[in-house]
Design an enzyme around this catalytic site. Structure first.
Site, PDB file in Angstrom:
ATOM      1  N   GLY A  10      44.784  38.718  37.194  1.00 23.34           N
ATOM      2  CA  GLY A  10      44.370  37.594  38.093  1.00 23.34           C
ATOM      3  C   GLY A  10      42.956  37.790  38.493  1.00 23.34           C
ATOM      4  N   SER A  11      42.654  37.209  39.806  1.00 25.42           N
ATOM      5  CA  SER A  11      41.204  37.332  40.134  1.00 25.42           C
ATOM      6  C   SER A  11      40.950  38.809  40.634  1.00 25.42           C
ATOM      7  CB  SER A  11      41.277  36.463  41.318  1.00 25.42           C
ATOM      8  OG  SER A  11      41.827  36.928  42.684  1.00 25.42           O
ATOM      9  N   THR A  12      39.615  39.004  40.630  1.00 28.30           N
ATOM     10  CA  THR A  12      39.046  40.187  41.179  1.00 28.30           C
ATOM     11  C   THR A  12      39.175  40.597  42.657  1.00 28.30           C
ATOM     12  OG1 THR A  12      37.187  40.014  39.357  1.00 28.30           O
ATOM     13  CG2 THR A  12      36.815  41.564  41.222  1.00 28.30           C
ATOM     14  N   THR A  69      41.748  39.574  44.375  1.00 29.92           N
ATOM     15  CA  THR A  69      43.044  40.029  44.890  1.00 29.92           C
ATOM     16  C   THR A  69      43.178  41.327  44.016  1.00 29.92           C
ATOM     17  OG1 THR A  69      43.934  37.544  44.622  1.00 29.92           O
ATOM     18  CG2 THR A  69      45.396  39.241  44.485  1.00 29.92           C
ATOM     19  N   GLY A  70      42.888  41.755  42.742  1.00 32.37           N
ATOM     20  CA  GLY A  70      42.786  43.018  42.373  1.00 32.37           C
ATOM     21  C   GLY A  70      42.201  44.101  43.425  1.00 32.37           C
ATOM     22  N   GLU A  83      43.753  43.700  35.261  1.00 30.37           N
ATOM     23  CA  GLU A  83      42.766  42.738  34.485  1.00 30.37           C
ATOM     24  C   GLU A  83      42.394  41.657  35.282  1.00 30.37           C
ATOM     25  OE1 GLU A  83      41.749  39.623  32.657  1.00 30.37           O
ATOM     26  OE2 GLU A  83      43.788  39.417  32.047  1.00 30.37           O
TER      27      GLU A  83
END
Length: 472
Positions: free
Chosen positions: A223-225, A227-228, A245
């Site tokens: 997902g998005s950076t 959220t990561g 990822e």
């Protein structure tokens, strides 16, 4: 579960279907209409799933990899028998055209085949005073947090790896695309023991709760950076293993010696594949100044002949309203900044849904939003370059590093430039063409760890080293 109803959806907890007092509905991107009811997992649902996963782990982790591989082969067979049903779900929830749905399902079968060929390594060292045996054991309960752009193949890349290594897996799909993941878990229940593979649909609170749970041992996230980063911070509290990822802002470099008539259409299609909703899609195109105008003209001609939303189209609707609005905002910003925004004439007034035609933003400033942000839509930023050092600096001037590509008639030069690019996946004379047989990972803020390939399995394992000392 011998009969599978692809119009009714439940969570799958400890081998059983479970509804919830709270429900939600996905939206069909083609027309903006509501889809089926889907349950939102409660706190007790989540706790029951984690408890069941840990209970199942006690015996599942002790099975042999050959046994697990046999069950995965059965899983492949039942998935294959429902391909048309899953294709319909991809059309409805993910906004896939027929061609894009077929592509994802083909990649999913390849993902099965790849995992069925894998094994876990063991290293034995006969030392002077001992024999050491290094082996890989399952990390435990894995939560697979999956994205909306490829809801089947990216989920199965996590599920199959977890199952093969002896982990138990809880799938948490995107709230935008919950349906296919629930069915992937449902059709598996007649094959795997209770609690080995479960699925929970939920809102934006479910993911953080699973990440924080002390009895979850690994998070695999796509997902998005943004959220990561949150996942990484919360996972640190219990030292969970994480595979992340995340976002990309992939650059492509076009050298002046290319065959424009051949390469320009390939670059255009690689950028617009699935309406640009691909983490590895080309997003910034750096074209040598000597061929810039001719190359842009060829890209525009390619855009003109691309159909949108038809059976065999590469372009469909944007999957959700939030992303649709983000893309529209980027286009508006580019126009406000005075950039040259070139769009083809597509009218969607009678279509409904979240359709946006393809656009090229020509020669924006290097610090503009369309260059620095990941658009994740059918917009291509194109820029000029003159020297190799200059273009490498431009390409690397980003916090992300998922993919990049170089195009040239001189393959050795292209490879040399490729080695200077700060990205996990470098493509020479091609756009993004991943294979399950190669490790998929990102540099910088595009990710941590990797998936697939021959070593992706190890991300789902702990290492156990046995030291047996010699008595004589």
């Amino acid at each position: 579960m011998s009969t599978v109803d692809f119009s009714s959806f439940t969570n799958i907890i400890n081998g059983e279907s479970r509804n919830s007092a709270e429900t939600a509905r996905g939206i069909d991107p083609f027309d903006g209409k509501s889809l089926w009811d889907v349950p939102l997992a409660s706190k007790s649902d989540m706790q029951d799933a984690v408890t069941a996963a840990n209970k199942a782990l006690e015996t599942w982790s002790e099975t042999t990899i050959d046994y697990r591989r046999r069950l995965i082969a059965q899983y492949k067979d039942i998935f294959f028998s429902h391909l048309q049903d899953f294709k319909t779900l991809l059309y409805k929830e993910a906004g896939k055209t027929s061609a894009m749905a077929d592509s994802e399902l083909t990649d999913t079968i390849s993902m099965f085949d790849h995992h069925l060929s894998l094994n876990l390594p063991t290293e034995v060292l006969n030392l002077e005073d001992r024999v050491t045996t290094s082996s890989y054991v399952p990390v435990g309960v894995v939560v697979a947090i999956c994205p909306w752009n490829f809801p089947i193949v990216l989920a199965m890349g996590k599920v199959l790896t977890g199952l093969l290594t002896g982990c138990t897996v809880i799938v948490k799909p995107s709230p935008f695309t919950p349906y296919s993941a629930l069915k992937l878990a449902e059709i598996a229940q007649g094959i795997f023991p209770r609690g080995v593979l479960q699925a929970l649909s939920g809102d934006n609170l479910l993911g953080p709760s699973l990440v924080a749970h002390p009895d979850v041992h690994k998070i695999s996230f796509t997902g998005s950076t943004a959220t990561g980063k949150k996942i990484m911070a919360v996972a640190a509290e219990t030292v969970k293993r994480v595979t992340l990822e995340m976002g990309g802002n992939d650059a492509t470099i076009v050298l002046p010696d290319v065959d424009i008539a051949k390469v320009a259409p390939q670059v255009t299609i690689a950028a617009l594949f699935h309406s640009g909703q691909v983490c590895l899609a080309i997003k910034r195109v750096y074209i040598h100044q000597d061929i810039y105008d001719d190359f842009i003209a060829a890209m525009i001609e390619t855009m003109k002949i691309l159909s949108i939303g038809e059976k065999d189209s590469l372009l469909g609707p944007i999957q959700n309203k939030l992303q649709f609005d983000h893309i529209q905002d980027l286009l508006a910003d580019s126009r406000q900044q005075g950039h040259s925004v070139i769009g083809t004439r597509h009218s969607f007034d009678d279509r409904g849904g979240y359709f946006i035609g393809p656009h090229i933003v020509s020669e924006p400033q290097h610090d503009s939003r369309i260059v620095t942000e990941e658009q994740f839509g059918p917009i291509i930023a194109t820029l000029k370059w003159s020297t190799e050092d200059e273009v490498v600096r431009y390409a690397n001037d980003t916090k992300t590093g998922l993919g990049a590509s170089v195009w040239s008639s001189d393959e050795s030069r292209a490879e040399r430039i490729g080695k200077r690019l700060e990205a996990g996946n470098i493509f020479i004379n091609s756009g993004h063409r991943l294979t399950a047989k190669a490790l998929f990972s990102g540099h910088k803020e595009s990710g941590l760890g990797g998936e697939w390939g021959s070593t992706g399995l190890l991300e789902y394992c702990n290492v156990r080293v046995s030291h047996v000392f010699k008595t004589t």
